[in-house]
Design an enzyme around this catalytic site. Structure first.
Site, PDB file in Angstrom:
ATOM      1  N   ASP A 103       0.864  -1.183   0.000  1.00 53.01           N
ATOM      2  CA  ASP A 103       0.000   0.000   0.000  1.00 53.01           C
ATOM      3  C   ASP A 103       0.900   1.234   0.000  1.00 53.01           C
ATOM      4  O   ASP A 103       1.258   1.771   1.040  1.00 53.01           O
ATOM      5  CB  ASP A 103      -0.914  -0.013   1.226  1.00 53.01           C
ATOM      6  N   ILE A 104       1.272   1.667  -1.213  1.00 52.01           N
ATOM      7  CA  ILE A 104       2.249   2.754  -1.351  1.00 52.01           C
ATOM      8  C   ILE A 104       1.630   4.025  -1.939  1.00 52.01           C
ATOM      9  O   ILE A 104       2.207   5.093  -1.833  1.00 52.01           O
ATOM     10  CB  ILE A 104       3.457   2.307  -2.195  1.00 52.01           C
ATOM     11  N   LYS A 105       0.483   3.893  -2.604  1.00 49.86           N
ATOM     12  CA  LYS A 105      -0.279   5.025  -3.157  1.00 49.86           C
ATOM     13  C   LYS A 105       0.612   6.018  -3.912  1.00 49.86           C
ATOM     14  O   LYS A 105       0.478   7.238  -3.771  1.00 49.86           O
ATOM     15  CB  LYS A 105      -1.061   5.749  -2.059  1.00 49.86           C
ATOM     16  N   ARG A 106       1.490   5.505  -4.740  1.00 50.08           N
ATOM     17  CA  ARG A 106       2.360   6.379  -5.519  1.00 50.08           C
ATOM     18  C   ARG A 106       1.607   6.952  -6.713  1.00 50.08           C
ATOM     19  O   ARG A 106       0.665   6.346  -7.222  1.00 50.08           O
ATOM     20  CB  ARG A 106       3.591   5.611  -6.001  1.00 50.08           C
TER      21      ARG A 106
END
Length: 309
Positions: A103-106
Site C-alpha cells: 500500500d504505497i499510493k504512488r
C-alpha cells in the site's frame, strides 16, 4: 499474480486481506521491552518491535487468509530502519505464500513513476545483474496524474505478471470533495473506473485483470455502480470494521461467481486484543486475538454473501 490471488481466495474461502499497518502504540509492551533492551529507545528499536509484532501476527493468521497489505507510511515514519522492517515483512509474508499488496499510493509521471514501479514491482539493472527492490506482488496507485502516471506501472506489471489497485473511490469522509464532483453529469469516480477498466483490458489473467481498483466499504452504493463499470477488475475494499464497514455492506462489490473483491481490515485485526470482545486474550496473546478477529471477519463476509444469493 491475479491468478494466484484468485486461487488463494478460492482455497481459503476468505476474500480478505490483513492490513499490516502497525503503530508503535499497537505493539504490546513485552515486545517493545525486548526490542528496546537490544537496540535502545531508538529508530532501530522501534523497527525491531514492529517487525516482531508483524511476524507473530502473520504466524497466527497466514493459514486463514490469501493476502496481506503492509502500508509503507507506517514503516517510513521510522526512517531507514522502518523500511528494513517493511522489507523483512514483505519477504516473510511471501515465504508464507501470501500475496503481498504494497500500500504505497504512488502517483507521478515519466521516469519518476517508472522508478517507483521498478522499485516496488520490477527489477533494477545494475551492471550485468538485475535486482528486485521491495518486490511486492501488487501496489496501490494514485491516478490523479492520469495515464502518464499509471502506464509505467502497467508496463512493469505486464512484464512481471504483477498487479495494481488504483484509487477510484476511497473510504475516507472527505473523498467526495474531488471524487464525487460531476463532470458532464457524472461523478469523477465513475470516469476513473472506466479508465481502470480500459487499462486492465490489455492485462488480463485467466478471468480477471491485473489492474484492479480501490473502492471503500463505506460507500456501498457507489461500489454497486463501479462493480458494473469494472466487471473484470478486482476491487480492493478498505474501510471494513474500524471505519464502519460491515459484511452486509459488501455484497455488491462481488460478482456472481463470489469473486471480484477482497476486503481489507487493518487495526480491527492487528490490534484486536485492544477491543472489548477480544480483551480476554490480553497483551501476551495478542496474535491469538488477531486470529479470532480474522475468523469472525471471514464468517461475517461469508454469511453476507450467502444471504445475498
Amino acid at each position: 499474480m491475479i491468478n494466484k490471488l484468485v486461487q488463494k481466495i478460492q482455497e481459503t474461502h476468505a476474500p480478505i486481506v490483513v492490513g499490516l499497518d502497525p503503530m508503535l502504540s499497537y505493539v504490546p509492551s513485552h515486545i517493545q521491552k525486548r526490542a528496546f533492551e537490544e537496540y535502545g529507545e531508538t529508530l532501530e528499536g522501534a523497527a525491531e518491535a514492529i517487525w516482531q509484532y508483524n511476524k507473530e501476527i502473520v504466524d497466527h493468521v497466514y493459514d486463514l487468509i490469501p493476502a496481506v497489505k503492509p502500508q509503507i507510511a507506517m514503516y517510513e515514519q521510522f526512517g531507514i530502519p522502518g523500511l528494513i522492517a517493511f522489507k523483512k515483512t514483505v519477504d516473510y509474508c511471501r515465504e508464507k505464500d501470501l500475496v503481498v499488496i504494497g500500500d504505497i499510493k504512488r502517483g507521478d509521471i515519466g521516469s519518476t513513476s517508472a522508478a517507483y514501479a521498478t522499485g516496488h514491482l520490477g527489477k533494477v539493472q545494475i551492471g550485468n545483474h538485475a535486482y528486485a527492490g521491495f518486490d511486492e506482488d501488487f501496489v496501490t496507485v494514485n491516478p490523479y496524474l492520469g495515464t502518464d502516471g499509471v502506464k509505467p506501472f502497467v508496463d512493469v506489471c505486464r512484464q512481471e505478471k504483477k498487479g495494481l489497485f488504483i484509487l477510484v473511490k476511497t473510504s475516507n469522509p472527505s473523498s467526495g470533495e474531488f471524487q464525487d464532483r460531476l463532470i458532464d453529469g457524472r461523478p469523477l469516480y465513475e470516469l476513473v473506473g472506466e479508465k481502470v477498466a480500459g487499462w486492465g483490458a490489455d492485462c488480463m489473467g485467466d478471468s480477471y485483470s491485473y489492474i484492479g481498483a480501490v473502492v471503500g466499504a463505506t460507500y456501498p452504493e457507489q461500489g454497486k455502480v463501479l462493480r458494473k463499470i469494472m466487471p473484470k477488475s478486482f476491487i480492493l475494499v478498505p474501510g471494513y470494521g474500524a471505519q464502519g464497514g460491515k459484511g452486509a455492506d459488501l455484497v455488491h462489490f462481488f460478482n456472481e461467481d463470489g469473486l471480484g473483491a477482497i476486503v481489507n481490515s487493518s487495526r480491527g485485526i492487528i490490534a484486536a486484543y485492544k477491543q472489548e470482545q477480544y480483551a480476554k486474550y490480553g497483551e501476551e496473546h495478542f496474535a491469538e486475538a488477531s486470529r479470532a478477529a480474522v475468523e469472525a471477519m471471514i464468517a461475517d463476509i461469508d454469511g453476507a454473501l450467502q444471504n445475498a444469493k
